[in-house]
Design a protein around this motif. Sequence first.
Motif, short mmCIF file in Angstrom:
data_model
loop_
_atom_site.label_atom_id
_atom_site.label_comp_id
_atom_site.label_asym_id
_atom_site.label_seq_id
_atom_site.Cartn_x
_atom_site.Cartn_y
_atom_site.Cartn_z
N HIS A 28 44.85 38.33 48.35
CA HIS A 28 45.31 39.46 47.91
C HIS A 28 46.72 39.74 48.55
O HIS A 28 47.67 40.06 47.67
CB HIS A 28 44.44 40.64 47.99
CG HIS A 28 42.98 40.45 47.54
ND1 HIS A 28 42.13 41.42 47.85
CD2 HIS A 28 42.57 39.57 46.86
CE1 HIS A 28 41.07 41.06 47.14
NE2 HIS A 28 41.27 39.88 46.51
N GLU B 56 40.14 38.42 50.97
CA GLU B 56 41.38 39.15 51.07
C GLU B 56 42.60 38.49 51.19
O GLU B 56 43.69 38.88 50.88
CB GLU B 56 41.07 40.07 52.36
CG GLU B 56 41.83 41.25 52.46
CD GLU B 56 41.28 42.42 51.19
OE1 GLU B 56 42.30 42.69 50.18
OE2 GLU B 56 40.43 42.84 51.02
N ASP C 46 46.58 46.03 51.24
CA ASP C 46 45.53 45.15 51.37
C ASP C 46 45.42 44.45 52.88
O ASP C 46 44.50 44.38 53.36
CB ASP C 46 45.63 44.00 50.30
CG ASP C 46 45.04 44.34 48.99
OD1 ASP C 46 45.82 45.09 48.13
OD2 ASP C 46 43.76 44.23 48.72
N GLU D 15 37.98 42.84 44.47
CA GLU D 15 37.76 44.38 45.17
C GLU D 15 36.29 45.02 44.82
O GLU D 15 35.68 45.63 45.37
CB GLU D 15 38.75 45.30 44.73
CG GLU D 15 40.29 44.90 45.26
CD GLU D 15 40.39 44.67 46.64
OE1 GLU D 15 39.62 44.95 47.53
OE2 GLU D 15 41.56 44.36 47.26
FE LIG Z 1 42.16 43.48 48.82
#
Ligand SMILES: [Fe+2]
Length: 478
Positions: free
Chosen positions: A247, A244, A215, A154
């Motif tokens: 996540h 991503e 997310d 992040e």
């Molecule tokens: Fe994320």
Amino acid sequence: MAFDRIGYIDKIPNNVDLGRDRVLQRALEHWQPAYMGWWYEMGPAESHDLQVYLRTAVSVNPEGWAHFDYVKMPDYRWGIFLVPPTPERQVNFGVNKGQPAWQEIPGEFRSTLRRIIVTQGDTEPASVEQQRMLGFSCPSLYDLRNIFQVNVEEGRHLWAMVYLLHRYFGRDGREEAESLLERHSGDADNPRILGAFNEPTPDWLAFFMFTFFTDRDGKYQLSALAESGFDPLARTCRFMLTEEAHHMFVGETGVGRIVQRTAEVMAEHKLDDPDHVRALGVIDLQTIQRYLNFHYSVTLDLFGSDVSSNAAAYYTTGLKGRFRETKIDDNHVLTDDTYEVSEVAGDQIVTTAVPALTALNERLRDDYIREVQSGVDRWNRSIAKTGIAFRLTLPHKGFHRAIGNVAGHHVSPDGRVLTETAWKKSEYKWLPSPEDHAFVLSLMTGRVVDPGRFANWIAPPRAGINNQPLTCEYVRFN
Ligand SMILES: [Fe+2]
Ligand SMILES: [Fe+2]
């Protein structure tokens, strides 16, 4: 080829040939210590000097961009990575469809694009801030390593947006980059821009719900921006999407392991009363459902108003596309199309058709809901395997909404419009109560740090990280 390999010799790792633009390089080198100051103050608490088994990008190729090794926090090399340009890429939708994709920002889109980039950029450090205390109550070294991985990435996503601000927006961009470090999640005077990013993430169930639901909003926003006619933004977002995915994996498997553990304990002891389940030190499925209702509903708000002239303008001008825009089989202009949105009529929610261009937020939200539903289905399959009858469900999309057509109304999880009194009576049947939070927190008072051990309230994962065993010492303290 310059774009494949990431240079780690530079002070700021990058694949954008930063050394060729001295002014830009100096501006970013000036921002870097401010970023580190933010990380020390607002990043994961007491993570200093820990050795963490982390993934670092070494190449932006789809194969092999990830390199795993121990990294001493906070020596993670944050940098600037874009996927390579696609030759002759065009604007693929809206009135500018067919033009060559823009390599510089057309003057008339400057302020709009800046706002889009700042809003996206603001979410990245916000989630790090929200999660900063969770290391103290990690259920295992595996999970501690995962939260650090999410946090450093992040941080890198913030770098990605800050690069665009510095490179393309001059002085305004530099000021925005500084503000991104000055707003803080939940700060009374200077909060983060979007609501869900000012909510606390006080425990690991909330963290896993956040990474699963919120997310994933990030994934959908980034996917829409990855279609942008402004090519540097599209290429930046494409690389962010590769990060991503992990996540959301952390979120889905995290909730899944909690659900699995509870269902196994219920089956083994033949219990279904939530109090009895809690007495065995696992989280009852009813509480998990209430957390789900909360995180799902605050995340749905992030997609914005059901009917939005901004969304129409972003699309028409070619700045923000739909999810998988170029895979959709239509004219990519949408001027004659309609789309269904919800609204309240009396005590009912009805759907009504509006011009498709104005309903693009709602469409993206619907795309998102479909993907979320399949994750919930997977959790339910693991409950079903234990023979327990309980099923998790997504509440109605009007439930507990603060933005959009249904905002201001009280809607039950099954989609009935309620009076305020009726809502108040059932609120804590549907949303986590202070008492639920206290119970969940009571399970998470210390951290589990023996390699291979897991807290009682969560099942171990099916496999370790990068083929390492579950007993791997993913985080070294000394
Ligand atoms: Fe994320
Ligand atoms: Fe992110």
